[in-house]
Structures are given as structure tokens and as C-alpha cells.
Design a protein around this motif. Sequence first.
Motif, PDB file in Angstrom:
ATOM      1  N   VAL A 403     -40.634  -5.823   4.701  1.00 27.72           N
ATOM      2  CA  VAL A 403     -40.613  -4.904   5.837  1.00 27.72           C
ATOM      3  C   VAL A 403     -39.238  -4.914   6.490  1.00 27.72           C
ATOM      4  O   VAL A 403     -38.530  -5.917   6.472  1.00 27.72           O
ATOM      5  CB  VAL A 403     -41.695  -5.272   6.875  1.00 27.72           C
ATOM      6  N   GLN A 404     -38.879  -3.770   7.058  1.00 25.24           N
ATOM      7  CA  GLN A 404     -37.594  -3.652   7.741  1.00 25.24           C
ATOM      8  C   GLN A 404     -37.670  -2.565   8.798  1.00 25.24           C
ATOM      9  O   GLN A 404     -38.108  -1.442   8.513  1.00 25.24           O
ATOM     10  CB  GLN A 404     -36.478  -3.316   6.744  1.00 25.24           C
ATOM     11  N   GLY A 405     -37.242  -2.895  10.006  1.00 32.35           N
ATOM     12  CA  GLY A 405     -37.150  -1.907  11.064  1.00 32.35           C
ATOM     13  C   GLY A 405     -35.740  -1.361  11.174  1.00 32.35           C
ATOM     14  O   GLY A 405     -34.765  -2.103  11.004  1.00 32.35           O
ATOM     15  N   TYR A 406     -35.625  -0.068  11.452  1.00 36.26           N
ATOM     16  CA  TYR A 406     -34.316   0.572  11.599  1.00 36.26           C
ATOM     17  C   TYR A 406     -34.141   1.211  12.969  1.00 36.26           C
ATOM     18  O   TYR A 406     -33.181   1.943  13.202  1.00 36.26           O
ATOM     19  CB  TYR A 406     -34.108   1.602  10.483  1.00 36.26           C
ATOM     20  N   GLY A 407     -35.094   0.939  13.869  1.00 30.13           N
ATOM     21  CA  GLY A 407     -34.942   1.412  15.236  1.00 30.13           C
ATOM     22  C   GLY A 407     -34.782   2.917  15.318  1.00 30.13           C
ATOM     23  O   GLY A 407     -35.496   3.683  14.679  1.00 30.13           O
ATOM     24  N   GLU A 408     -33.788   3.348  16.083  1.00 29.91           N
ATOM     25  CA  GLU A 408     -33.538   4.773  16.315  1.00 29.91           C
ATOM     26  C   GLU A 408     -32.377   5.291  15.474  1.00 29.91           C
ATOM     27  O   GLU A 408     -31.919   6.421  15.664  1.00 29.91           O
ATOM     28  CB  GLU A 408     -33.215   5.001  17.788  1.00 29.91           C
ATOM     29  N   GLU A 409     -31.887   4.481  14.525  1.00 27.89           N
ATOM     30  CA  GLU A 409     -30.668   4.849  13.812  1.00 27.89           C
ATOM     31  C   GLU A 409     -30.856   6.034  12.869  1.00 27.89           C
ATOM     32  O   GLU A 409     -29.948   6.841  12.685  1.00 27.89           O
ATOM     33  CB  GLU A 409     -30.129   3.652  13.024  1.00 27.89           C
ATOM     34  N   TYR A 410     -32.030   6.159  12.248  1.00 30.04           N
ATOM     35  CA  TYR A 410     -32.234   7.220  11.262  1.00 30.04           C
ATOM     36  C   TYR A 410     -33.328   8.164  11.755  1.00 30.04           C
ATOM     37  O   TYR A 410     -34.476   8.117  11.304  1.00 30.04           O
ATOM     38  CB  TYR A 410     -32.578   6.616   9.897  1.00 30.04           C
ATOM     39  N   LEU A 411     -32.961   9.013  12.684  1.00 33.26           N
ATOM     40  CA  LEU A 411     -33.917   9.952  13.271  1.00 33.26           C
ATOM     41  C   LEU A 411     -34.265  11.051  12.268  1.00 33.26           C
ATOM     42  O   LEU A 411     -33.389  11.609  11.604  1.00 33.26           O
ATOM     43  CB  LEU A 411     -33.328  10.576  14.534  1.00 33.26           C
ATOM     44  N   LYS A 412     -35.532  11.351  12.185  1.00 30.36           N
ATOM     45  CA  LYS A 412     -35.959  12.473  11.346  1.00 30.36           C
ATOM     46  C   LYS A 412     -35.642  13.787  12.034  1.00 30.36           C
ATOM     47  O   LYS A 412     -35.200  14.753  11.399  1.00 30.36           O
ATOM     48  CB  LYS A 412     -37.462  12.370  11.066  1.00 30.36           C
ATOM     49  N   ILE A 413     -35.857  13.834  13.345  1.00 25.38           N
ATOM     50  CA  ILE A 413     -35.480  14.969  14.183  1.00 25.38           C
ATOM     51  C   ILE A 413     -34.356  14.492  15.092  1.00 25.38           C
ATOM     52  O   ILE A 413     -34.561  13.581  15.890  1.00 25.38           O
ATOM     53  CB  ILE A 413     -36.669  15.475  15.030  1.00 25.38           C
ATOM     54  N   GLU A 414     -33.187  15.073  14.973  1.00 25.99           N
ATOM     55  CA  GLU A 414     -32.034  14.578  15.712  1.00 25.99           C
ATOM     56  C   GLU A 414     -32.086  15.043  17.169  1.00 25.99           C
ATOM     57  O   GLU A 414     -31.560  16.092  17.543  1.00 25.99           O
ATOM     58  CB  GLU A 414     -30.739  15.019  15.032  1.00 25.99           C
ATOM     59  N   THR A 415     -32.753  14.229  17.963  1.00 31.96           N
ATOM     60  CA  THR A 415     -32.871  14.498  19.391  1.00 31.96           C
ATOM     61  C   THR A 415     -32.920  13.171  20.129  1.00 31.96           C
ATOM     62  O   THR A 415     -33.425  12.173  19.606  1.00 31.96           O
ATOM     63  CB  THR A 415     -34.131  15.318  19.714  1.00 31.96           C
ATOM     64  N   GLN A 416     -32.386  13.162  21.358  1.00 27.32           N
ATOM     65  CA  GLN A 416     -32.444  11.969  22.190  1.00 27.32           C
ATOM     66  C   GLN A 416     -33.728  11.929  23.015  1.00 27.32           C
ATOM     67  O   GLN A 416     -33.989  10.956  23.718  1.00 27.32           O
ATOM     68  CB  GLN A 416     -31.223  11.927  23.124  1.00 27.32           C
ATOM     69  N   ALA A 417     -34.515  12.988  22.929  1.00 28.21           N
ATOM     70  CA  ALA A 417     -35.765  13.066  23.692  1.00 28.21           C
ATOM     71  C   ALA A 417     -36.898  12.375  22.932  1.00 28.21           C
ATOM     72  O   ALA A 417     -36.769  12.037  21.750  1.00 28.21           O
ATOM     73  CB  ALA A 417     -36.117  14.523  23.959  1.00 28.21           C
ATOM     74  N   ALA A 418     -38.018  12.189  23.623  1.00 28.14           N
ATOM     75  CA  ALA A 418     -39.203  11.636  22.968  1.00 28.14           C
ATOM     76  C   ALA A 418     -39.657  12.587  21.868  1.00 28.14           C
ATOM     77  O   ALA A 418     -39.780  13.792  22.095  1.00 28.14           O
ATOM     78  CB  ALA A 418     -40.317  11.435  23.994  1.00 28.14           C
ATOM     79  N   GLU A 419     -39.883  12.067  20.671  1.00 29.67           N
ATOM     80  CA  GLU A 419     -40.245  12.906  19.534  1.00 29.67           C
ATOM     81  C   GLU A 419     -41.192  12.133  18.620  1.00 29.67           C
ATOM     82  O   GLU A 419     -40.827  11.108  18.044  1.00 29.67           O
ATOM     83  CB  GLU A 419     -38.986  13.320  18.767  1.00 29.67           C
ATOM     84  N   ARG A 420     -42.421  12.635  18.505  1.00 31.98           N
ATOM     85  CA  ARG A 420     -43.443  11.939  17.732  1.00 31.98           C
ATOM     86  C   ARG A 420     -43.021  11.727  16.275  1.00 31.98           C
ATOM     87  O   ARG A 420     -43.283  10.663  15.692  1.00 31.98           O
ATOM     88  CB  ARG A 420     -44.741  12.741  17.775  1.00 31.98           C
ATOM     89  N   GLN A 421     -42.363  12.704  15.667  1.00 38.24           N
ATOM     90  CA  GLN A 421     -41.995  12.591  14.255  1.00 38.24           C
ATOM     91  C   GLN A 421     -40.984  11.470  14.004  1.00 38.24           C
ATOM     92  O   GLN A 421     -40.854  11.002  12.869  1.00 38.24           O
ATOM     93  CB  GLN A 421     -41.435  13.917  13.752  1.00 38.24           C
ATOM     94  N   ASN A 422     -40.261  11.064  15.049  1.00 40.42           N
ATOM     95  CA  ASN A 422     -39.319   9.961  14.884  1.00 40.42           C
ATOM     96  C   ASN A 422     -39.994   8.600  15.013  1.00 40.42           C
ATOM     97  O   ASN A 422     -39.441   7.589  14.575  1.00 40.42           O
ATOM     98  CB  ASN A 422     -38.190  10.075  15.907  1.00 40.42           C
TER      99      ASN A 422
END
Length: 438
Positions: A403-422
Amino acid sequence: MLSARLQQEIDAGLTADQLTCSDGSARPCADNVALVSPKGISAEVAEDGSLIVAPISKQQYTVGEGGKLQARGSNTEAAKEAAEATAPDAEALKQAGNAQPQGEVVTENLAESNVRSSSEDFETQLADAIRKAADQSAQPKESSERGSDLAKLAIAGLGALAVGQMLNGNRQVALNTGDRVIVTREDGSQQVLKDDNTLLRQAGNEVRTENFSDGSSRTVVTRPDGSQVITIRAADLTVLRRVHVAPNGTETLLIDESVDVPPVRISELPPAPRPQSNTAPTSEAALREALAREAAVSRGFTLSQIRSIPEVRNLVAPVDISAITFETGSAAIQPDQAKQLATLGQVLQEKIRANPREMFLIEGHTDAVGSATYNLALSDRRAESVALALSEYFGVPPENMVVQGYGEEYLKIETQAAERQNRRASVRRITDLLASSR
């Protein structure tokens, strides 16, 4: 912020001809190599010849707190170290063939009370850890001479590391949640230190760990059926070798970081496969097909290279796990949610039965809300919960998952807002990438 940095260079006279390939190769750059400015900002040349900032997925840096540039992706110190493929020097590897113990031995018989299930959150809540980190950061920090000693980590546990403490490799503890530690490197990038053996700690198992003077360790997990999983770890608890031993004595090598592989040069890698779809597979047949795709690569890599270098990892496409959602700040998966993993569990178990050397990387991701340090810890916890659920409910062998976490580095939807898909988890079949599987 990156756009502002690029504009400053443009105002100072930067032209398209002054852009260079991020890996140092001559232009034109390879498909998976970005153009960068002298200050390291990835840029693209528009149709009218003007320079525009490239998407975050192509950037070598992000802008962190205080406006400082922080390395990301294959530009991080961890990725560069992994790329060089230096053979690990650990006492546990050297002593692997010795029948008699050479270090301190600790034996545990695991019961339900001292193992974690996917439905349980961690003992230390992230919010509590954040507050503790703020309190500790205000205290005088230990000297680097005292704090650099990782040799006691395998015995004392991650909880013994204090925020602000300096570890080997100029890594400073930024957050300690009790179960994992987030460290910050000199380039501003962050890493997760955690016990990769957590998945193997199941009720009924005997765990025998031999700790060596350099902090490396050899752990033998013996199950009620007589099978064993033998794991050798470095002082920072990363896996150096893992072998499954069947009840009849048949050995299956799953991970081996000491295998001889050439250095990774990004420009020499084949282009990543294009995603087949923007949505997760919804049927068993589609999921089986997605996980059966082979990597078009003629060489193998270490697990560290796969975890740390996105261009290597992306040689196999991730498969999003859309069935699981998490409560804010939680890593728990409730039983009714775990049922939604049935198809994935069945497919993984089926593939491992057909080939016991199959390995799968379970990844965790978050959106960009909150601090990057918080999100990295949270994403790694969630990835672990998914793997635990797959093992608990559907019998997927835990030794065949990392297992590996990547945090917010590889966003699926490039937004700084709350986004379920990320806020997602995904799985990759990394068998074809691992040199130990070749």
C-alpha cells in the motif's frame, strides 16, 4: 503561484528557446519529459509562441507554505535515490541464510485485540496528531546526532519518533500519527514511514522478529496452516525482501530490493499507456480485463522505484476503486461498504491462485483541502484499509499487496476545492514491473 513564478521569468526575458528538457536530455524532449524554465517551472509553448504554465501533472515543483518550492514526482530526493538502484546494505540481508539468530528476537502470538481491522480507525486520530505536532514543534529539537539513529526504530516503534526529530538522510519528522510518520526532505518533499507488515498481522498468526544492530529486521509470520511469510526490512521499516513459504515448503519470491537493475532514466522509458476510460470498471469482466493488461516494458524495477517514480508506476494504468468512500478524516471501512469490494476481491484472489507471484499496489489519494502533510498520512491509511478489507472479507493474500498513499499530489480533477473524485483509492497490477517477478 506557479504561473506567477513563470511570469516573473518571462518578464525578465525568458523565451521558448531557453526552455530545457527536465531530465537534461537534448530537445526535442521525449514524450514523458517536460520542458522547464531555468527556475524549474514546467512550461508549454502556445500556438502564438507565448509561454504558459504546464498542468500540475507535468510540474517538478509545487508551491508550499510560505511560497517555497517543493519538489514533486520524479524530481524528489526519494525518487532520485530510487532511480539509481543502489543495492541495500542491511545486516538482515547478509544474515538471511543463517539458521541461528544473530540479533534480538521478539515473538508475538496475535489475537483479535492486537490486530487492526479495516472497520477500525487508528488509535491516534489525525486531528490529535496535528495538535501534538504543533506542540512539539515549539519545543527545543533534538540534535541531529541523537535524532539520526534509526537503528532502534524496529524495536521502539514509530511512536518513539518526535516531531522535529532529524533522521538519517536529513529527514525531519513533520507528523507522527502513532502508526506512521511523515518526514520532510531537504527539497521540501515528504515521505511516509510505516510498517509494511501491518497487513500480515492477523489473529492466530505467530510473528517472530529478529532485530539487528543496524536497525534492519527479519520477520517470520507463521499461520495456523503452517505457511509462512518471511520479510526483511530496512531500519526505516521499508521492505527489502519478502518470500512466501507454502506448507509443503515451496518458496515464492515476491519482493527483492537487492535484485540487480539498471538506473532509471525517464527519457528512456516507453510512454505510459493511455487510460482506457475515465470511469472505474463496473463489471467483473471489465475489471478482469483492466487488471490483465501487461506492461509494455523490457526491464524490471525495484518496488522502491515503482512507489517513488511516477513515470515507472504509470507504465501500468491504475484501476480506480469506486466502491469505497470514507468519512472526513477517517480511514475506516464499514462492513456494508466492504461488501462492495467483492468483485475486486474475487478477481485478485483468482489471479493470485493462477500465479502466486502476482503483486498489486493499492494506492490512496485525497483532494487538495487541508494540509499536504495531513493528506499524505490520511491517504496512506485509507490505502491500508482497502487492502485489509480485501484480505479480511475476501481472502486476498496480504503478502501479495503493498500500500502507498500519495496524498493530494496526483489529483484526478485538478482543483484546490473539495472534489469527491480526488478522494479515491486505486489498484495497479505491478507484477510485470517488478524485477523480482521476472
